[in-house]
Scaffold this motif. Structure first.
Motif, PDB file in Angstrom:
ATOM      1  N   ARG A   3      18.597   1.976 -60.155  1.00 57.54           N
ATOM      2  CA  ARG A   3      17.898   2.838 -58.875  1.00 57.54           C
ATOM      3  C   ARG A   3      18.469   4.052 -58.813  1.00 57.54           C
ATOM      4  O   ARG A   3      19.940   4.253 -58.733  1.00 57.54           O
ATOM      5  CB  ARG A   3      17.781   2.039 -57.724  1.00 57.54           C
ATOM      6  N   GLN A   4      17.846   5.066 -58.303  1.00 57.93           N
ATOM      7  CA  GLN A   4      18.426   6.332 -58.044  1.00 57.93           C
ATOM      8  C   GLN A   4      18.558   6.601 -56.480  1.00 57.93           C
ATOM      9  O   GLN A   4      17.595   5.862 -55.775  1.00 57.93           O
ATOM     10  CB  GLN A   4      17.399   7.539 -58.447  1.00 57.93           C
ATOM     11  N   ILE A   5      19.682   7.096 -55.944  1.00 56.10           N
ATOM     12  CA  ILE A   5      20.033   7.173 -54.550  1.00 56.10           C
ATOM     13  C   ILE A   5      20.174   8.457 -54.226  1.00 56.10           C
ATOM     14  O   ILE A   5      20.569   9.460 -55.020  1.00 56.10           O
ATOM     15  CB  ILE A   5      21.335   6.134 -54.112  1.00 56.10           C
ATOM     16  N   PHE A   6      19.487   8.921 -52.892  1.00 54.16           N
ATOM     17  CA  PHE A   6      19.707  10.398 -52.668  1.00 54.16           C
ATOM     18  C   PHE A   6      20.740  10.428 -51.600  1.00 54.16           C
ATOM     19  O   PHE A   6      20.703   9.622 -50.419  1.00 54.16           O
ATOM     20  CB  PHE A   6      18.307  10.921 -52.042  1.00 54.16           C
ATOM     21  N   GLN A   7      21.756  11.245 -51.433  1.00 50.77           N
ATOM     22  CA  GLN A   7      22.477  11.668 -50.548  1.00 50.77           C
ATOM     23  C   GLN A   7      21.889  12.797 -49.640  1.00 50.77           C
ATOM     24  O   GLN A   7      21.673  14.037 -50.075  1.00 50.77           O
ATOM     25  CB  GLN A   7      23.986  11.992 -50.992  1.00 50.77           C
ATOM     26  N   LEU A   8      21.659  12.303 -48.410  1.00 52.74           N
ATOM     27  CA  LEU A   8      20.780  13.390 -47.658  1.00 52.74           C
ATOM     28  C   LEU A   8      21.807  13.870 -46.505  1.00 52.74           C
ATOM     29  O   LEU A   8      22.375  13.031 -45.824  1.00 52.74           O
ATOM     30  CB  LEU A   8      19.516  12.708 -46.999  1.00 52.74           C
ATOM     31  N   LYS A   9      21.837  15.152 -46.066  1.00 52.55           N
ATOM     32  CA  LYS A   9      22.605  15.551 -44.923  1.00 52.55           C
ATOM     33  C   LYS A   9      21.232  16.099 -43.874  1.00 52.55           C
ATOM     34  O   LYS A   9      20.244  16.799 -44.072  1.00 52.55           O
ATOM     35  CB  LYS A   9      23.388  16.647 -45.066  1.00 52.55           C
ATOM     36  N   MET A  10      21.240  15.581 -42.714  1.00 51.81           N
ATOM     37  CA  MET A  10      20.253  15.936 -41.897  1.00 51.81           C
ATOM     38  C   MET A  10      20.844  16.513 -40.404  1.00 51.81           C
ATOM     39  O   MET A  10      21.959  16.019 -40.142  1.00 51.81           O
ATOM     40  CB  MET A  10      19.419  14.775 -41.238  1.00 51.81           C
ATOM     41  N   SER A  11      20.516  17.713 -40.034  1.00 49.97           N
ATOM     42  CA  SER A  11      21.217  18.426 -39.173  1.00 49.97           C
ATOM     43  C   SER A  11      20.042  18.693 -37.937  1.00 49.97           C
ATOM     44  O   SER A  11      19.045  18.936 -38.341  1.00 49.97           O
ATOM     45  CB  SER A  11      21.890  19.647 -39.534  1.00 49.97           C
ATOM     46  N   LEU A  12      20.429  18.769 -36.798  1.00 47.86           N
ATOM     47  CA  LEU A  12      19.521  19.094 -35.743  1.00 47.86           C
ATOM     48  C   LEU A  12      19.694  20.612 -35.474  1.00 47.86           C
ATOM     49  O   LEU A  12      20.644  20.974 -35.192  1.00 47.86           O
ATOM     50  CB  LEU A  12      19.853  18.167 -34.348  1.00 47.86           C
ATOM     51  N   VAL A 103      18.520  18.372 -46.583  1.00 42.15           N
ATOM     52  CA  VAL A 103      18.953  18.805 -47.609  1.00 42.15           C
ATOM     53  C   VAL A 103      19.281  17.344 -48.568  1.00 42.15           C
ATOM     54  O   VAL A 103      20.020  16.563 -48.216  1.00 42.15           O
ATOM     55  CB  VAL A 103      19.996  19.761 -47.809  1.00 42.15           C
ATOM     56  N   VAL A 104      18.614  17.482 -49.802  1.00 41.85           N
ATOM     57  CA  VAL A 104      19.318  16.390 -50.621  1.00 41.85           C
ATOM     58  C   VAL A 104      20.340  17.096 -51.477  1.00 41.85           C
ATOM     59  O   VAL A 104      20.377  17.845 -52.457  1.00 41.85           O
ATOM     60  CB  VAL A 104      18.047  16.030 -51.823  1.00 41.85           C
ATOM     61  N   GLU A 105      21.662  16.365 -50.903  1.00 41.61           N
ATOM     62  CA  GLU A 105      22.706  16.959 -51.577  1.00 41.61           C
ATOM     63  C   GLU A 105      23.151  16.516 -52.849  1.00 41.61           C
ATOM     64  O   GLU A 105      24.064  17.163 -53.612  1.00 41.61           O
ATOM     65  CB  GLU A 105      23.946  16.701 -50.536  1.00 41.61           C
ATOM     66  N   ASP A 106      22.663  15.355 -53.153  1.00 36.47           N
ATOM     67  CA  ASP A 106      23.306  14.933 -54.494  1.00 36.47           C
ATOM     68  C   ASP A 106      22.011  13.651 -54.741  1.00 36.47           C
ATOM     69  O   ASP A 106      21.502  13.052 -53.965  1.00 36.47           O
ATOM     70  CB  ASP A 106      24.482  14.147 -54.670  1.00 36.47           C
ATOM     71  N   ALA A 107      21.871  13.376 -56.299  1.00 35.78           N
ATOM     72  CA  ALA A 107      21.208  12.092 -56.738  1.00 35.78           C
ATOM     73  C   ALA A 107      22.093  11.385 -57.334  1.00 35.78           C
ATOM     74  O   ALA A 107      22.703  11.743 -58.504  1.00 35.78           O
ATOM     75  CB  ALA A 107      19.980  12.654 -57.395  1.00 35.78           C
ATOM     76  N   LEU A 108      22.281  10.202 -56.988  1.00 38.93           N
ATOM     77  CA  LEU A 108      23.247   9.196 -57.576  1.00 38.93           C
ATOM     78  C   LEU A 108      22.636   7.834 -58.106  1.00 38.93           C
ATOM     79  O   LEU A 108      21.558   7.764 -57.848  1.00 38.93           O
ATOM     80  CB  LEU A 108      24.243   8.874 -56.510  1.00 38.93           C
TER      81      LEU A 108
END
Length: 187
Positions: A3-12, A103-108
């Protein structure tokens, strides 16, 4: 295939000091599930409309009256429309207009011993629902800071705002472990 995991950063958007979260989510999640992740990671209560905008396309819960032209978020997987480096937005509460930059910072590759989603970190509490968007939140922060003014409140309306927010609201508070628990329970 793992499985692929996305590292997301969310900012208001439009809020200072910054309110942000960093989460790991399965890339196979639909946008509907990502909506729930954003809600619980940020600290919203999911009582208003929302939409995503990805590459100039709007996604959300389709409006049966057709007033909002949204593609159905239930039909769209993250890995079908996003990849490492993708930037997109999420808007919550069309009255207060809380815009989130994501933003999708990384795909792991998924760790087989880990449960997802996971909150890796973040800063500051989510603004209270109904505060009036970024400008209303800024006014609340000023009112909360005014509470400690040794010469008394600068503006008498500040006491009303502080009372409205409640004595337990602390704008600097954020707990990633508590957020991970919420994410796993409700996402």
């Amino acid at each position: 295939m793992p499985r692929q995991i996305f590292q997301l950063k969310m900012s208001l958007a439009g809020v200072r000091p910054a309110v942000w979260r960093r989460v790991l989510v399965p890339a196979g999640y639909t946008l509907d599930r990502l909506h729930r992740v954003v809600q619980h990671a940020m600290g919203w209560r999911d009582c208003h409309l929302h939409s995503f905008e990805i590459d100039a396309v709007q996604y959300g819960d389709p409006d049966p009256d057709g007033e909002l032209a949204l593609h159905d978020e239930l039909d769209v997987r993250l890995d079908a429309v996003l990849g490492k480096g993708s930037r997109f937005s999420y808007t919550y509460d069309f009255g207060d207009w809380w815009e989130h930059d994501l933003v999708v910072e990384d795909a792991l590759t998924a760790d087989p011993d880990e449960r997802y989603p996971v909150c890796l970190g973040g800063e500051r509490a989510c603004p209270p629902e109904g505060v009036g968007g970024p400008l209303g939140y800024q006014a609340l922060l000023v009112a909360l800071a005014d509470e400690d003014n040794p010469v008394g409140p600068v503006d008498p309306r500040h006491a009303t705002l502080r009372d409205w927010a409640g004595s337990t609201f602390d704008p600097s508070r954020f707990d990633p472990d508590q957020t991970t628990t919420l994410l796993r329970r409700f996402s």
